[in-house]
Write a protein that holds these residues in place. Structure first.
Motif, PDB file in Angstrom:
ATOM      1  N   PRO A 111     -10.980  -4.295 -11.651  1.00  0.00           N
ATOM      2  CA  PRO A 111     -11.944  -3.541 -10.850  1.00  0.00           C
ATOM      3  C   PRO A 111     -11.370  -2.196 -10.413  1.00  0.00           C
ATOM      4  CG  PRO A 111     -11.003  -5.341  -9.573  1.00  0.00           C
ATOM      5  CD  PRO A 111     -10.507  -5.501 -10.967  1.00  0.00           C
ATOM      6  N   ASP A 112     -12.254  -1.267 -10.087  1.00  0.00           N
ATOM      7  CA  ASP A 112     -11.840   0.100  -9.732  1.00  0.00           C
ATOM      8  C   ASP A 112     -10.826   0.144  -8.597  1.00  0.00           C
ATOM      9  OD1 ASP A 112     -13.308   1.315 -11.668  1.00  0.00           O
ATOM     10  OD2 ASP A 112     -15.102   1.538 -10.409  1.00  0.00           O
ATOM     11  N   PHE A 113     -10.968  -0.789  -7.623  1.00  0.00           N
ATOM     12  CA  PHE A 113     -10.104  -0.684  -6.441  1.00  0.00           C
ATOM     13  C   PHE A 113      -8.644  -0.995  -6.740  1.00  0.00           C
ATOM     14  CE2 PHE A 113     -11.063  -5.205  -6.204  1.00  0.00           C
ATOM     15  CZ  PHE A 113      -9.916  -5.762  -5.688  1.00  0.00           C
ATOM     16  N   LEU A 114      -8.365  -1.476  -7.965  1.00  0.00           N
ATOM     17  CA  LEU A 114      -6.975  -1.749  -8.333  1.00  0.00           C
ATOM     18  C   LEU A 114      -6.415  -0.692  -9.290  1.00  0.00           C
ATOM     19  CD1 LEU A 114      -7.079  -5.626  -8.900  1.00  0.00           C
ATOM     20  CD2 LEU A 114      -6.083  -4.419  -6.968  1.00  0.00           C
ATOM     21  N   LEU A 115      -7.206   0.351  -9.550  1.00  0.00           N
ATOM     22  CA  LEU A 115      -6.764   1.353 -10.522  1.00  0.00           C
ATOM     23  C   LEU A 115      -6.228   2.610  -9.839  1.00  0.00           C
ATOM     24  CD1 LEU A 115      -9.711   1.071 -13.077  1.00  0.00           C
ATOM     25  CD2 LEU A 115      -7.473  -0.019 -13.200  1.00  0.00           C
ATOM     26  N   LEU A 116      -5.269   3.240 -10.503  1.00  0.00           N
ATOM     27  CA  LEU A 116      -4.619   4.420  -9.931  1.00  0.00           C
ATOM     28  C   LEU A 116      -5.569   5.590  -9.732  1.00  0.00           C
ATOM     29  CD1 LEU A 116      -1.067   4.951 -11.494  1.00  0.00           C
ATOM     30  CD2 LEU A 116      -1.678   4.427  -9.130  1.00  0.00           C
ATOM     31  N   LYS A 117      -6.558   5.728 -10.631  1.00  0.00           N
ATOM     32  CA  LYS A 117      -7.415   6.914 -10.550  1.00  0.00           C
ATOM     33  C   LYS A 117      -8.253   6.902  -9.264  1.00  0.00           C
ATOM     34  CE  LYS A 117     -11.371   5.221 -13.296  1.00  0.00           C
ATOM     35  NZ  LYS A 117     -12.476   5.226 -12.352  1.00  0.00           N
ATOM     36  N   ASN A 118      -8.384   5.728  -8.654  1.00  0.00           N
ATOM     37  CA  ASN A 118      -9.124   5.651  -7.393  1.00  0.00           C
ATOM     38  C   ASN A 118      -8.177   5.517  -6.212  1.00  0.00           C
ATOM     39  OD1 ASN A 118     -10.715   4.203  -9.677  1.00  0.00           O
ATOM     40  ND2 ASN A 118     -12.243   5.018  -8.253  1.00  0.00           N
ATOM     41  N   SER A 145      -6.197   5.492  -2.988  1.00  0.00           N
ATOM     42  CA  SER A 145      -6.468   5.890  -1.610  1.00  0.00           C
ATOM     43  C   SER A 145      -5.505   5.085  -0.755  1.00  0.00           C
ATOM     44  CB  SER A 145      -7.911   5.537  -1.236  1.00  0.00           C
ATOM     45  OG  SER A 145      -8.060   4.134  -1.258  1.00  0.00           O
ATOM     46  N   ILE A 146      -5.474   5.396   0.523  1.00  0.00           N
ATOM     47  CA  ILE A 146      -4.589   4.645   1.426  1.00  0.00           C
ATOM     48  C   ILE A 146      -4.914   3.151   1.342  1.00  0.00           C
ATOM     49  CG2 ILE A 146      -3.957   4.285   3.855  1.00  0.00           C
ATOM     50  CD1 ILE A 146      -2.870   6.866   2.858  1.00  0.00           C
ATOM     51  N   LYS A 147      -6.207   2.861   1.300  1.00  0.00           N
ATOM     52  CA  LYS A 147      -6.649   1.459   1.247  1.00  0.00           C
ATOM     53  C   LYS A 147      -6.128   0.766  -0.011  1.00  0.00           C
ATOM     54  CE  LYS A 147     -10.879  -1.271   1.523  1.00  0.00           C
ATOM     55  NZ  LYS A 147     -12.337  -1.193   1.630  1.00  0.00           N
ATOM     56  N   THR A 148      -6.249   1.467  -1.150  1.00  0.00           N
ATOM     57  CA  THR A 148      -5.761   0.900  -2.415  1.00  0.00           C
ATOM     58  C   THR A 148      -4.263   0.643  -2.350  1.00  0.00           C
ATOM     59  OG1 THR A 148      -7.360   2.341  -3.473  1.00  0.00           O
ATOM     60  CG2 THR A 148      -5.793   1.231  -4.908  1.00  0.00           C
ATOM     61  N   ILE A 149      -3.527   1.606  -1.806  1.00  0.00           N
ATOM     62  CA  ILE A 149      -2.071   1.470  -1.739  1.00  0.00           C
ATOM     63  C   ILE A 149      -1.699   0.271  -0.866  1.00  0.00           C
ATOM     64  CG2 ILE A 149       0.057   2.580  -0.928  1.00  0.00           C
ATOM     65  CD1 ILE A 149      -1.192   5.269  -1.734  1.00  0.00           C
ATOM     66  N   ILE A 150      -2.401   0.124   0.263  1.00  0.00           N
ATOM     67  CA  ILE A 150      -2.114  -1.015   1.153  1.00  0.00           C
ATOM     68  C   ILE A 150      -2.420  -2.329   0.451  1.00  0.00           C
ATOM     69  CG2 ILE A 150      -2.785  -2.171   3.309  1.00  0.00           C
ATOM     70  CD1 ILE A 150      -3.198   0.644   4.503  1.00  0.00           C
ATOM     71  N   ILE A 151      -3.546  -2.377  -0.270  1.00  0.00           N
ATOM     72  CA  ILE A 151      -3.915  -3.607  -0.988  1.00  0.00           C
ATOM     73  C   ILE A 151      -2.859  -3.944  -2.038  1.00  0.00           C
ATOM     74  CG2 ILE A 151      -5.544  -4.557  -2.679  1.00  0.00           C
ATOM     75  CD1 ILE A 151      -7.795  -3.196  -1.107  1.00  0.00           C
ATOM     76  N   LEU A 152      -2.457  -2.945  -2.826  1.00  0.00           N
ATOM     77  CA  LEU A 152      -1.496  -3.193  -3.904  1.00  0.00           C
ATOM     78  C   LEU A 152      -0.133  -3.605  -3.355  1.00  0.00           C
ATOM     79  CD1 LEU A 152      -2.455  -0.152  -6.176  1.00  0.00           C
ATOM     80  CD2 LEU A 152      -2.853  -2.565  -6.715  1.00  0.00           C
ATOM     81  N   GLY A 206      -2.030 -13.509  -1.753  1.00  0.00           N
ATOM     82  CA  GLY A 206      -1.719 -12.355  -2.591  1.00  0.00           C
ATOM     83  C   GLY A 206      -2.319 -12.476  -3.980  1.00  0.00           C
ATOM     84  N   TRP A 207      -2.287 -13.679  -4.530  1.00  0.00           N
ATOM     85  CA  TRP A 207      -2.815 -13.944  -5.872  1.00  0.00           C
ATOM     86  C   TRP A 207      -4.303 -13.585  -5.922  1.00  0.00           C
ATOM     87  CZ3 TRP A 207      -3.078 -19.533  -8.392  1.00  0.00           C
ATOM     88  CH2 TRP A 207      -3.356 -19.399  -9.760  1.00  0.00           C
ATOM     89  N   ALA A 208      -5.045 -14.029  -4.895  1.00  0.00           N
ATOM     90  CA  ALA A 208      -6.485 -13.773  -4.894  1.00  0.00           C
ATOM     91  C   ALA A 208      -6.804 -12.317  -4.542  1.00  0.00           C
ATOM     92  CB  ALA A 208      -7.174 -14.717  -3.912  1.00  0.00           C
ATOM     93  N   LEU A 209      -5.900 -11.649  -3.811  1.00  0.00           N
ATOM     94  CA  LEU A 209      -6.168 -10.258  -3.434  1.00  0.00           C
ATOM     95  C   LEU A 209      -6.016  -9.308  -4.627  1.00  0.00           C
ATOM     96  CD1 LEU A 209      -6.805  -8.138  -1.269  1.00  0.00           C
ATOM     97  CD2 LEU A 209      -4.375  -8.068  -0.701  1.00  0.00           C
ATOM     98  N   VAL A 210      -4.873  -9.365  -5.305  1.00  0.00           N
ATOM     99  CA  VAL A 210      -4.670  -8.440  -6.428  1.00  0.00           C
ATOM    100  C   VAL A 210      -4.913  -9.115  -7.778  1.00  0.00           C
ATOM    101  CG1 VAL A 210      -3.102  -6.929  -5.180  1.00  0.00           C
ATOM    102  CG2 VAL A 210      -2.169  -8.827  -6.484  1.00  0.00           C
ATOM    103  N   GLY A 211      -5.212 -10.414  -7.752  1.00  0.00           N
ATOM    104  CA  GLY A 211      -5.592 -11.100  -8.986  1.00  0.00           C
ATOM    105  C   GLY A 211      -4.462 -11.286  -9.969  1.00  0.00           C
ATOM    106  N   ALA A 212      -3.240 -11.361  -9.468  1.00  0.00           N
ATOM    107  CA  ALA A 212      -2.122 -11.543 -10.393  1.00  0.00           C
ATOM    108  C   ALA A 212      -1.040 -12.395  -9.757  1.00  0.00           C
ATOM    109  CB  ALA A 212      -1.535 -10.184 -10.791  1.00  0.00           C
ATOM    110  N   PHE A 218      -0.004  -1.324 -10.924  1.00  0.00           N
ATOM    111  CA  PHE A 218       0.716  -2.568 -10.667  1.00  0.00           C
ATOM    112  C   PHE A 218       2.214  -2.370 -10.465  1.00  0.00           C
ATOM    113  CE2 PHE A 218      -1.826  -6.388 -10.408  1.00  0.00           C
ATOM    114  CZ  PHE A 218      -3.081  -5.808 -10.482  1.00  0.00           C
ATOM    115  N   ILE A 219       2.684  -1.145 -10.676  1.00  0.00           N
ATOM    116  CA  ILE A 219       4.072  -0.844 -10.295  1.00  0.00           C
ATOM    117  C   ILE A 219       4.175  -0.964  -8.767  1.00  0.00           C
ATOM    118  CG2 ILE A 219       5.822   0.992 -10.194  1.00  0.00           C
ATOM    119  CD1 ILE A 219       4.738   1.931 -12.939  1.00  0.00           C
ATOM    120  N   LEU A 220       3.106  -0.562  -8.061  1.00  0.00           N
ATOM    121  CA  LEU A 220       3.091  -0.716  -6.602  1.00  0.00           C
ATOM    122  C   LEU A 220       3.098  -2.196  -6.216  1.00  0.00           C
ATOM    123  CD1 LEU A 220       0.564   2.036  -5.419  1.00  0.00           C
ATOM    124  CD2 LEU A 220       3.014   1.929  -4.981  1.00  0.00           C
TER     125      LEU A 220
END
Lengths: 181, 137
Positions: free
Chosen positions: A109-116, A118-125, B92-98, B114-116
């Motif tokens: 999904p978009d929220f896990l991709l680098l092109k989107n 944002s602070i929120k994405t970085i926190i999630i990742l 974590g598994w369900a949040l980022v799906g991995a 996913f490097i992050l």
């Protein structure tokens, strides 16, 4: 069955068992999360914290295996998967659109991709990764070590760990994700 | 020479998980909603066949490549670390799906974000090693 379709479960499952067997045959064990500890030790964490002070060089095979999975992922994604769209069940698609997450034919999904980004994405990742690293070491294993290897060896601790995986996973999917999105 | 074997087995594993879409967030989301048999079929068939394989290894004392019987370690007894640590991982598994394997496979496939996740996972592992003594096990 076309070569380019999704690999069916009844092929993928036995292939994973084969990987477990091959690693056992090579004198090792099937467990991916150990590689995180090996990496921490290799980066020098053992100088300060005793948990990482062990002979990590004996686990270099694990990092070689990881390098293999990355190359495998590259080959499969770029050459064996012309159809990147994930065909989901109707109910899942409806739940996704309620959350405002699109099934974008890009595997993730978009929220896990680098092109989107944002602070929120970085926190999630970073946060998701943190939970994975912390949790797997605490539980001493992940999907490969407990769900596949441990259950195959009929280990009660692994069954408890898998129940834990689902407690966390269900909590995130049904209660926390709707709050995040 | 042995390292080439680990590398090739890893390669095969990466291809299988990518082709079966196990590394996709969508599949994990669908699994935790119990709306598809796909993931359960994969894990279920891997475990069922795995039980047979492990029993055969033990019954016939199958030798490893080093010519010694394959030894499979038992997991330490207890439940707290498994239930609590497992739940943390599940979040974590369900949040980022991995799970850990797919983190690497996704990076290999070219998903730079996913490097992050990997950095987060290394920090989580490091943090566990530091606070280990204060956690229930």
């Amino acid at each position: 069955m076309s070569f380019y379709n999704t690999l069916p479960w009844y092929v993928a499952g036995p292939c994973i068992t084969l990987v477990m067997f091959l690693l056992l045959y090579l004198g090792k064990r099937f467990g991916l999360s150990s590689s995180l500890k090996t990496t921490c030790s290799a980066l020098g964490a053992g100088k300060k914290w005793s948990f990482f002070d062990y002979d990590w060089k004996a686990d270099i095979w694990n990092l070689v295996f990881i390098a293999g999975t990355m190359v495998g992922g590259f080959i499969a994604y770029h050459f064996f998967m012309p159809e990147k769209a994930i065909v989901l069940s109707q109910n899942t698609n409806e739940a996704l659109s309620q959350l405002g997450i699109s099934n974008n034919e890009k595997y993730l999904p978009d929220f896990l991709l680098l092109k989107n980004i944002s602070i929120k994405t970085i926190i999630i990742l970073l946060g998701g990764g943190f939970l994975i690293g912390f949790g797997t070491r605490w539980a001493n294993g992940c999907t490969s070590g407990h769900a596949i290897s441990g259950l195959s060896n009929l280990q009660l601790p692994s069954l408890i760990a898998v129940i834990g995986f689902f407690i966390g996973g269900l909590l995130m999917t049904h209660f926390l994700l709707p709050l995040i999105f | 020479m042995r390292y080439i074997s680990y590398f090739l087995v890893g390669c095969f594993f990466g291809i299988v998980l990518t082709k079966a879409e196990v590394i996709s967030w969508y599949r994990i989301y669908e699994m935790f909603r119990f709306e598809s048999f796909h993931m359960y079929g994969i894990i279920g068939s891997a475990v069922c066949l795995g039980v047979v394989v492990v029993q055969l290894i033990k019954k016939f004392s199958i030798l490893s490549v080093e010519n010694v019987p394959i030894h499979i370690e038992e997991k330490e007894k207890g439940w707290k670390r498994y239930l609590l640590g497992g739940s943390f991982f599940g979040l974590g598994w369900a949040l980022v799906g991995a799970c850990p394997g797919p983190i690497y496979i996704l990076i290999g496939a070219g998903f730079g974000s996913f490097i992050l996740v990997l950095i987060g996972a290394l920090l989580g592992t490091l943090c566990y090693g530091i606070v280990k003594g204060k956690l229930p096990h």
